[in-house]
Design a protein around this motif. Sequence first.
Motif, PDB file in Angstrom:
ATOM      1  N   LEU A 105       0.778  -1.052   0.038  1.00  0.00           N
ATOM      2  CA  LEU A 105       0.066  -0.058   0.082  1.00  0.00           C
ATOM      3  C   LEU A 105       0.761   1.078   0.107  1.00  0.00           C
ATOM      4  O   LEU A 105       0.413   2.382  -0.485  1.00  0.00           O
ATOM      5  CB  LEU A 105      -0.948   0.049   1.291  1.00  0.00           C
ATOM      6  N   ARG A 298      -6.672   7.735   2.499  1.00  0.00           N
ATOM      7  CA  ARG A 298      -5.366   6.920   2.649  1.00  0.00           C
ATOM      8  C   ARG A 298      -5.285   6.315   3.935  1.00  0.00           C
ATOM      9  O   ARG A 298      -5.231   5.159   4.278  1.00  0.00           O
ATOM     10  CB  ARG A 298      -4.074   7.764   2.467  1.00  0.00           C
ATOM     11  N   VAL A 302      -5.803   2.477   4.394  1.00  0.00           N
ATOM     12  CA  VAL A 302      -4.401   1.446   5.219  1.00  0.00           C
ATOM     13  C   VAL A 302      -5.088   1.033   6.652  1.00  0.00           C
ATOM     14  O   VAL A 302      -4.720  -0.060   6.835  1.00  0.00           O
ATOM     15  CB  VAL A 302      -3.377   2.628   5.342  1.00  0.00           C
TER      16      VAL A 302
END
Length: 524
Positions: A105, A298, A302
């Motif tokens: 990622l 993000r 994540v």
Amino acid sequence: MEGLFEVVVFLATATLGAALARKLGLLAPIVLVVAGLVLSFVPGFPHVRLDPDLVLVGILPPLLYVAALETSVPAFRHNLRPILWLAVGLVLFTAVAIGLVLHLLLPMVPFAVCLALGAVLAPPDAVAATAVARRIGLPRRVVTILEGESLLNDATALVLFRVAALAAVGSAVGVAEVSIEVLRSAGGGVLVGVLGALLFGFVHKRITDPLLDNALSLIIPFAVVFVAEEIHASGVMAVVVTGLALGHKLPVLMSAASRLQVGAVWRLVRFLLEGLVFLLVGLQLPDVLQDLDEPLGRVVGVTAAVLGTLFLARFVWLFPVTYLTRLVPSVRRGTARKPVKYPLVIGWAGMRGVVTLAAALALPLTVAGGREYPRELFIWLAFAVIVATLVGQGATLPMVARRLKLPPDDPVQDALSAAGVQQQASRAARERLDELAGTAPAPVVDRLRRGVEERTNLAWERLGGTQRETPSQAYGRLRQEMIDAERAVFRNARDTGRIPEEVLVQAYRDLDLEESLLRREGNR
């Protein structure tokens, strides 16, 4: 003065939170984390930024030490194989899995840093696992496995974290370096722990004052961890080894008075420290959010990926280890096939705690070449994992255990075993009394014989269930009323000046000891 005030406020809040949890029938770690989250946004409430050294050296050692003291060494040894599969194998597997997912990622972040965070997130919390497992009444073997895992997994995780952090900052880390680091950390920790057990066991054996025994017991975990850290060994491993060894030998190392006092002191210390650490976790939220400077998408993506990997990795590891390893003859021999409900409940008991956040705060500021990386995001991930697992898995673990209908430990079998051993002990006591009968008056000997018979009868009475009041329960009920009447007379005599305060204190101490024994026998 201000620092002392904050400590008092935190301890008082933790105590009130634990009391509220008991009143509501909830798990204290969950209530305290949620309370910390709420109080972190209350204007004027003391603010504290968690110090990793305070947690890893000041709070974790005593908690691990008292947990090790209370762990059954024979049960630990009997379940050593599943404990090591979880405490070593699962930690390494989870750390690598999270490291790979993070690196996929965030490809700009070196894999060594991602692996370091994986090591941070991998070990379930020693405090949360045992507190929840015992609170909901899981079978004894499951509790032993979870306790053993929580005692050893921090050592595995911290060794891996140290190696990965060194690699992240550009130090040359090859097979030889890793081997030396593991040998120094794990082997050195075991060596320090064994030496600590020998030294402090020798000292305990020669102390007769319960107060000195208490003081020494409080010093031991810190002394052991300081020595271990000084030689760069695993302080966690050293404390656990010392605690297991001393706990196993405690009946012959301390007097009865010392054991009673040490047990009471450690119960208080554990209660306060456990409440404090979970409250402090929740109070970190403003600092974590303030330092976080990443796009929301993000962060959410994540975080979800890490939580999913963490959750799945435990089950992906547990089921093959539980069932496929039985194909090996040496493993299968002497072990019974366990229903699927056992790995399910062990897999669900993967709550993380304050050690995870403390280790995350110790992540390097920069990586090799002085390059920066999203360290604040990594700290947020540690915080999110703690809250999600504690509140999510911790709150639902009782329901999962009830749905799976794990067979509880058989109280009748426990009582039968205890009665059989008590009968042997009573026989040994009578034989010893017969040897010494000529050294005391006959009425004293007869009274002692009756006491031995009463203890034997009490052990067998427990097999009769709770449908009716046993003779021993009737004795306890009536003797309690008599003790209350005696207390009232002594208190009145003190108030009217017929006896000094010292006489009242001594009389109350004797009556309190007898009452505590009555309550202990009645709760069995």
